[in-house]
Scaffold this active site. Sequence first.
Site, PDB file in Angstrom:
ATOM      1  N   GLY A  46       0.830  -1.192   0.000  1.00 40.81           N
ATOM      2  CA  GLY A  46       0.000   0.000   0.000  1.00 40.81           C
ATOM      3  C   GLY A  46       0.865   1.241   0.000  1.00 40.81           C
ATOM      4  CD  GLN A  51       3.497   5.871   2.539  1.00 40.50           C
ATOM      5  OE1 GLN A  51       2.489   5.339   2.088  1.00 40.50           O
ATOM      6  NE2 GLN A  51       4.499   5.179   3.056  1.00 40.50           N
ATOM      7  CB  CYS A  88       5.356   2.379   7.381  1.00 40.90           C
ATOM      8  SG  CYS A  88       4.927   3.851   6.436  1.00 40.90           S
ATOM      9  CG  LEU A  89       6.829   0.969   1.416  1.00 45.47           C
ATOM     10  CD1 LEU A  89       6.141   1.276   0.093  1.00 45.47           C
ATOM     11  CD2 LEU A  89       7.966  -0.004   1.216  1.00 45.47           C
ATOM     12  CG  HIS A 130      -0.401   1.559   7.333  1.00 44.91           C
ATOM     13  ND1 HIS A 130       0.539   1.085   8.227  1.00 44.91           N
ATOM     14  CD2 HIS A 130       0.283   2.349   6.470  1.00 44.91           C
ATOM     15  CE1 HIS A 130       1.732   1.604   7.918  1.00 44.91           C
ATOM     16  NE2 HIS A 130       1.605   2.366   6.849  1.00 44.91           N
ATOM     17  CD  GLU A 131      -1.094   2.592   2.810  1.00 49.24           C
ATOM     18  OE1 GLU A 131      -0.582   3.731   2.809  1.00 49.24           O
ATOM     19  OE2 GLU A 131      -0.428   1.566   2.979  1.00 49.24           O
ATOM     20  CG  HIS A 134       0.503   7.025   5.425  1.00 54.69           C
ATOM     21  ND1 HIS A 134       1.667   7.510   5.972  1.00 54.69           N
ATOM     22  CD2 HIS A 134       0.707   5.694   5.236  1.00 54.69           C
ATOM     23  CE1 HIS A 134       2.541   6.511   6.116  1.00 54.69           C
ATOM     24  NE2 HIS A 134       1.974   5.398   5.678  1.00 54.69           N
TER      25      HIS A 134
HETATM   26 NI    NI Z   1       2.883   3.513   5.663  1.00 59.74          NI
END
Ligand code: NI
Length: 162
Positions: A46, A51, A88-89, A130-131, A134
């Site tokens: 995701g 991000q 998380c990236l 999670h997204e 963000h």
């Molecule tokens: Ni993330």
Amino acid sequence: MAIRNIRITGDELLRKKSRPVTEVNDRIKDILNDMSETMYAADGVGLAAPQVGILRRLVVIDIGDGLVKLVNPEIVESEGSEVSTEACLSVPDMMGDVTRPVKVRVKAQDENGNELDITAEGLYKKALCHEIDHLDGILYTDRAVNMRRQDSEASEEEKEEE
Ligand code: NI
């Protein structure tokens, strides 16, 4: 399509609230395509627009069942509570345990402006929560306990990056 740089924790843009999308035009479609390419290149499940430095309410998710592009996603119902591991990236090499609902209902639009009404559990639910966080400047680390390095766990541990 282009792979974009992923912002890393400490970048204040990750802490800002994203604005709703009022019209899904070609620019928004281009951003969604770039986000998808960036997510796949990073082996993520995701990615949210902040991000990649864009403060718009856009999310892409692929938990292995195909690509989903969401415009203005919003959790409208949730039930239950369970703990699972997240990564998380934007927070490289780390993981932690986060309490989320067991099940969520999310309303959004797709890239063609169609209304979506999604009910999700498991990994899909986790990615949605999670997204969408963000988009409000929230990182899972704000909610996590037992933060640890990913390489501290055995290889069978799931490490989906979002
Ligand atoms: Ni993330």
